[in-house]
Design a protein around this motif. Structure first.
Motif, PDB file in Angstrom:
ATOM      1  N   THR A 208      28.535  34.865 -80.649  1.00 51.66           N
ATOM      2  CA  THR A 208      27.579  35.870 -80.181  1.00 51.66           C
ATOM      3  C   THR A 208      28.134  36.788 -79.102  1.00 51.66           C
ATOM      4  OG1 THR A 208      26.635  34.434 -78.469  1.00 51.66           O
ATOM      5  CG2 THR A 208      25.656  34.314 -80.685  1.00 51.66           C
ATOM      6  N   GLY A 209      29.320  36.491 -78.558  1.00 51.39           N
ATOM      7  CA  GLY A 209      29.849  37.332 -77.504  1.00 51.39           C
ATOM      8  C   GLY A 209      31.265  36.932 -77.118  1.00 51.39           C
ATOM      9  N   LEU A 210      31.877  37.776 -76.294  1.00 47.40           N
ATOM     10  CA  LEU A 210      33.226  37.552 -75.810  1.00 47.40           C
ATOM     11  C   LEU A 210      33.191  37.440 -74.286  1.00 47.40           C
ATOM     12  CD1 LEU A 210      36.326  37.488 -76.438  1.00 47.40           C
ATOM     13  CD2 LEU A 210      36.306  39.958 -76.053  1.00 47.40           C
ATOM     14  N   PHE A 211      33.641  36.302 -73.757  1.00 48.95           N
ATOM     15  CA  PHE A 211      33.685  36.067 -72.322  1.00 48.95           C
ATOM     16  C   PHE A 211      35.110  36.317 -71.821  1.00 48.95           C
ATOM     17  CE2 PHE A 211      30.187  33.645 -73.939  1.00 48.95           C
ATOM     18  CZ  PHE A 211      29.231  33.574 -72.935  1.00 48.95           C
ATOM     19  N   THR A 212      35.232  36.916 -70.623  1.00 50.51           N
ATOM     20  CA  THR A 212      36.531  37.038 -69.976  1.00 50.51           C
ATOM     21  C   THR A 212      36.463  36.321 -68.638  1.00 50.51           C
ATOM     22  OG1 THR A 212      35.933  39.166 -68.996  1.00 50.51           O
ATOM     23  CG2 THR A 212      37.084  39.212 -71.101  1.00 50.51           C
ATOM     24  N   LEU A 213      37.474  35.483 -68.371  1.00 52.90           N
ATOM     25  CA  LEU A 213      37.518  34.662 -67.168  1.00 52.90           C
ATOM     26  C   LEU A 213      38.747  35.020 -66.356  1.00 52.90           C
ATOM     27  CD1 LEU A 213      36.868  31.224 -68.912  1.00 52.90           C
ATOM     28  CD2 LEU A 213      35.160  32.837 -68.096  1.00 52.90           C
ATOM     29  N   ILE A 214      38.639  34.951 -65.033  1.00 54.92           N
ATOM     30  CA  ILE A 214      39.795  35.153 -64.181  1.00 54.92           C
ATOM     31  C   ILE A 214      40.431  33.804 -63.862  1.00 54.92           C
ATOM     32  CG2 ILE A 214      38.965  37.314 -63.195  1.00 54.92           C
ATOM     33  CD1 ILE A 214      37.918  35.826 -60.824  1.00 54.92           C
ATOM     34  N   SER A 215      41.629  33.859 -63.304  1.00 57.37           N
ATOM     35  CA  SER A 215      42.436  32.648 -63.164  1.00 57.37           C
ATOM     36  C   SER A 215      41.860  31.628 -62.190  1.00 57.37           C
ATOM     37  CB  SER A 215      43.862  33.022 -62.734  1.00 57.37           C
ATOM     38  OG  SER A 215      44.521  33.719 -63.774  1.00 57.37           O
ATOM     39  N   SER A 216      40.940  32.053 -61.321  1.00 56.92           N
ATOM     40  CA  SER A 216      40.376  31.117 -60.354  1.00 56.92           C
ATOM     41  C   SER A 216      39.224  30.303 -60.922  1.00 56.92           C
ATOM     42  CB  SER A 216      39.890  31.882 -59.119  1.00 56.92           C
ATOM     43  OG  SER A 216      38.918  32.849 -59.474  1.00 56.92           O
ATOM     44  N   GLY A 217      38.930  30.477 -62.208  1.00 57.66           N
ATOM     45  CA  GLY A 217      37.880  29.691 -62.834  1.00 57.66           C
ATOM     46  C   GLY A 217      36.518  30.343 -62.825  1.00 57.66           C
ATOM     47  N   GLU A 218      36.454  31.674 -62.678  1.00 58.59           N
ATOM     48  CA  GLU A 218      35.181  32.378 -62.606  1.00 58.59           C
ATOM     49  C   GLU A 218      35.031  33.353 -63.766  1.00 58.59           C
ATOM     50  OE1 GLU A 218      34.854  34.257 -58.805  1.00 58.59           O
ATOM     51  OE2 GLU A 218      35.792  32.578 -57.780  1.00 58.59           O
ATOM     52  N   LEU A 219      33.768  33.622 -64.110  1.00 58.70           N
ATOM     53  CA  LEU A 219      33.463  34.578 -65.163  1.00 58.70           C
ATOM     54  C   LEU A 219      33.659  35.996 -64.648  1.00 58.70           C
ATOM     55  CD1 LEU A 219      32.265  35.186 -68.006  1.00 58.70           C
ATOM     56  CD2 LEU A 219      30.011  35.182 -66.914  1.00 58.70           C
ATOM     57  N   ALA A 220      34.444  36.806 -65.368  1.00 63.28           N
ATOM     58  CA  ALA A 220      34.662  38.205 -64.980  1.00 63.28           C
ATOM     59  C   ALA A 220      33.681  39.132 -65.682  1.00 63.28           C
ATOM     60  CB  ALA A 220      36.096  38.620 -65.291  1.00 63.28           C
ATOM     61  N   ALA A 221      33.477  38.936 -66.973  1.00 65.76           N
ATOM     62  CA  ALA A 221      32.580  39.814 -67.734  1.00 65.76           C
ATOM     63  C   ALA A 221      32.241  39.153 -69.057  1.00 65.76           C
ATOM     64  CB  ALA A 221      33.225  41.175 -67.978  1.00 65.76           C
ATOM     65  N   ARG A 222      31.198  39.695 -69.709  1.00 66.58           N
ATOM     66  CA  ARG A 222      30.840  39.239 -71.047  1.00 66.58           C
ATOM     67  C   ARG A 222      30.445  40.441 -71.886  1.00 66.58           C
ATOM     68  NH1 ARG A 222      25.604  35.738 -73.205  1.00 66.58           N
ATOM     69  NH2 ARG A 222      26.263  35.693 -75.386  1.00 66.58           N
ATOM     70  N   TYR A 223      30.987  40.482 -73.101  1.00 68.38           N
ATOM     71  CA  TYR A 223      30.586  41.506 -74.058  1.00 68.38           C
ATOM     72  C   TYR A 223      29.699  40.844 -75.107  1.00 68.38           C
ATOM     73  CZ  TYR A 223      30.741  45.143 -77.591  1.00 68.38           C
ATOM     74  OH  TYR A 223      30.386  46.102 -78.505  1.00 68.38           O
ATOM     75  N   ASP A 224      28.441  41.271 -75.176  1.00 69.59           N
ATOM     76  CA  ASP A 224      27.466  40.673 -76.083  1.00 69.59           C
ATOM     77  C   ASP A 224      27.457  41.433 -77.411  1.00 69.59           C
ATOM     78  OD1 ASP A 224      24.765  40.059 -77.318  1.00 69.59           O
ATOM     79  OD2 ASP A 224      24.683  38.792 -75.531  1.00 69.59           O
ATOM     80  N   PHE A 225      27.435  40.690 -78.516  1.00 63.49           N
ATOM     81  CA  PHE A 225      27.429  41.320 -79.836  1.00 63.49           C
ATOM     82  C   PHE A 225      26.068  41.908 -80.195  1.00 63.49           C
ATOM     83  CE2 PHE A 225      30.886  38.055 -81.175  1.00 63.49           C
ATOM     84  CZ  PHE A 225      31.789  38.708 -80.369  1.00 63.49           C
ATOM     85  N   GLN A 226      25.035  41.587 -79.421  1.00 63.91           N
ATOM     86  CA  GLN A 226      23.691  42.159 -79.579  1.00 63.91           C
ATOM     87  C   GLN A 226      23.160  42.023 -81.011  1.00 63.91           C
ATOM     88  OE1 GLN A 226      23.991  46.162 -78.075  1.00 63.91           O
ATOM     89  NE2 GLN A 226      24.049  45.480 -75.947  1.00 63.91           N
ATOM     90  N   GLY A 227      23.316  40.841 -81.554  1.00 65.82           N
ATOM     91  CA  GLY A 227      22.772  40.557 -82.876  1.00 65.82           C
ATOM     92  C   GLY A 227      23.700  40.883 -84.025  1.00 65.82           C
ATOM     93  N   SER A 228      24.806  41.573 -83.777  1.00 64.13           N
ATOM     94  CA  SER A 228      25.764  41.855 -84.849  1.00 64.13           C
ATOM     95  C   SER A 228      26.551  40.590 -85.192  1.00 64.13           C
ATOM     96  CB  SER A 228      26.728  42.967 -84.430  1.00 64.13           C
ATOM     97  OG  SER A 228      26.055  44.185 -84.245  1.00 64.13           O
ATOM     98  N   TYR A 229      27.079  40.570 -86.408  1.00 62.65           N
ATOM     99  CA  TYR A 229      27.833  39.413 -86.879  1.00 62.65           C
ATOM    100  C   TYR A 229      29.327  39.677 -86.711  1.00 62.65           C
ATOM    101  CZ  TYR A 229      23.471  37.855 -89.000  1.00 62.65           C
ATOM    102  OH  TYR A 229      22.177  37.454 -89.214  1.00 62.65           O
ATOM    103  N   LEU A 230      30.027  38.695 -86.169  1.00 67.28           N
ATOM    104  CA  LEU A 230      31.470  38.802 -86.004  1.00 67.28           C
ATOM    105  C   LEU A 230      32.151  38.524 -87.344  1.00 67.28           C
ATOM    106  CD1 LEU A 230      33.910  39.082 -84.060  1.00 67.28           C
ATOM    107  CD2 LEU A 230      33.826  36.598 -83.799  1.00 67.28           C
ATOM    108  N   LYS A 231      32.898  39.511 -87.839  1.00 64.34           N
ATOM    109  CA  LYS A 231      33.601  39.353 -89.110  1.00 64.34           C
ATOM    110  C   LYS A 231      35.055  38.931 -88.900  1.00 64.34           C
ATOM    111  CE  LYS A 231      31.586  40.307 -92.317  1.00 64.34           C
ATOM    112  NZ  LYS A 231      30.573  39.571 -93.108  1.00 64.34           N
ATOM    113  N   ARG A 232      35.684  39.511 -87.872  1.00 59.64           N
ATOM    114  CA  ARG A 232      37.086  39.192 -87.594  1.00 59.64           C
ATOM    115  C   ARG A 232      37.390  39.597 -86.162  1.00 59.64           C
ATOM    116  NH1 ARG A 232      41.704  40.258 -92.020  1.00 59.64           N
ATOM    117  NH2 ARG A 232      40.251  38.856 -93.069  1.00 59.64           N
TER     118      ARG A 232
END
Length: 260
Positions: A208-232
């Motif tokens: 449902t989304g793509l998370f990006t994390l920084i090296s210190s173990g924290e969440l940097a950002a999230r890209y939400d697919f907003q109901g779309s289906y991931l094909k590749r």
């Protein structure tokens, strides 16, 4: 078929359509349950390993190096500079769950061992073993070393109030014997499809989304697919990921998205 500046090259191979192919440093790595081949950009065979006995061959690449292993088996290879740079053979009572390699060549291997829920072993760029963490409180399914090689993330499914919850556990590579993670991050009830590190970020690809994390173990950002289906998807870009999203689960149209 591979297109380059001089035209088109067609590879002739004896693999099947269900076998695995991955691009690696302008080369093509192909694997089946019985053989492994590395082709140059002109179609020449640079490396060939035959008589493999893989039940579930799996490929993972950082763009320049690749890890080839038998998921549920005992054998792992690292391919670098047109040769086998490292080989791992597990003893009886152990088997490989997953393996990743970051942009600096640090390898994280997740295995199952009798008496433990899972074992994470980290190797540096020279394939020297840095540490082995045997887990009794979590069931690890994958791990990856952070881009700065000072820590690593472990993906461990769990439950929160009776609901499935995927958790990312962050441990520092500092020589400590701490059994508890430095930090934890929940990605909810999403199905995690891939866990890998780029030059500066760790990517967590879910359904449902793509998370990006920084090296210190924290969440940097999230890209939400907003109901779309991931094909590749591809997480091997230089500081970006590429997603193909479709409004329909069975449709063949969609939108190509790059996420920096």
């Amino acid at each position: 078929t591979y297109d380059n500046e001089k035209g088109s090259v067609t590879y002739s191979h004896s693999f099947r359509s269900e076998d695995l192919f991955v691009g690696m440093d302008y080369k093509l790595l192909a694997s089946s349950d019985t053989q492994l081949q590395l082709f140059s950009g002109t179609g020449d065979s640079l490396l060939r390993i035959e008589q493999l006995s893989f039940r579930s061959p799996t490929l993972f690449t950082n763009g320049k190096q690749a890890v080839v292993y038998d998921a549920g088996g005992k054998t792992l290879y690292v391919i670098a500079k047109n040769k086998i740079a490292f080989t791992l053979e597990l003893p009886a009572g152990q088997y490989i769950l997953s393996a990743t390699i970051n942009q600096n060549g640090w390898l994280a291997v997740t295995t199952k061992e009798d008496g433990y829920r899972g074992v994470i072993t980290i190797y540096n760029e020279s394939y020297q073993r840095i540490l082995s963490r045997r887990l009794s409180d979590y069931y690890p399914v994958s791990a990856t070393v952070t881009p700065d090689c000072r820590g690593y993330y472990i993906l461990a499914p769990s439950q929160s109030e009776g609901v499935f919850d995927s958790r990312l556990l962050y441990f520092a590579i500092d020589g400590s014997e701490d059994t508890a993670p430095k930090s934890q991050l929940s990605v909810g009830d999403n199905v995690v499809l891939s866990l890998s590190s780029s030059n500066t970020r760790t990517w967590v690809l879910t359904d449902t989304g793509l998370f990006t994390l920084i090296s210190s173990g924290e969440l940097a950002a999230r890209y939400d697919f907003q109901g779309s289906y991931l094909k590749r998807a591809s997480l091997n870009g230089s500081e970006f990921a590429t997603l193909l999203l479709s409004p329909s689960q069975s449709g063949n149209t969609g939108t190509l998205v790059t996420v920096d």
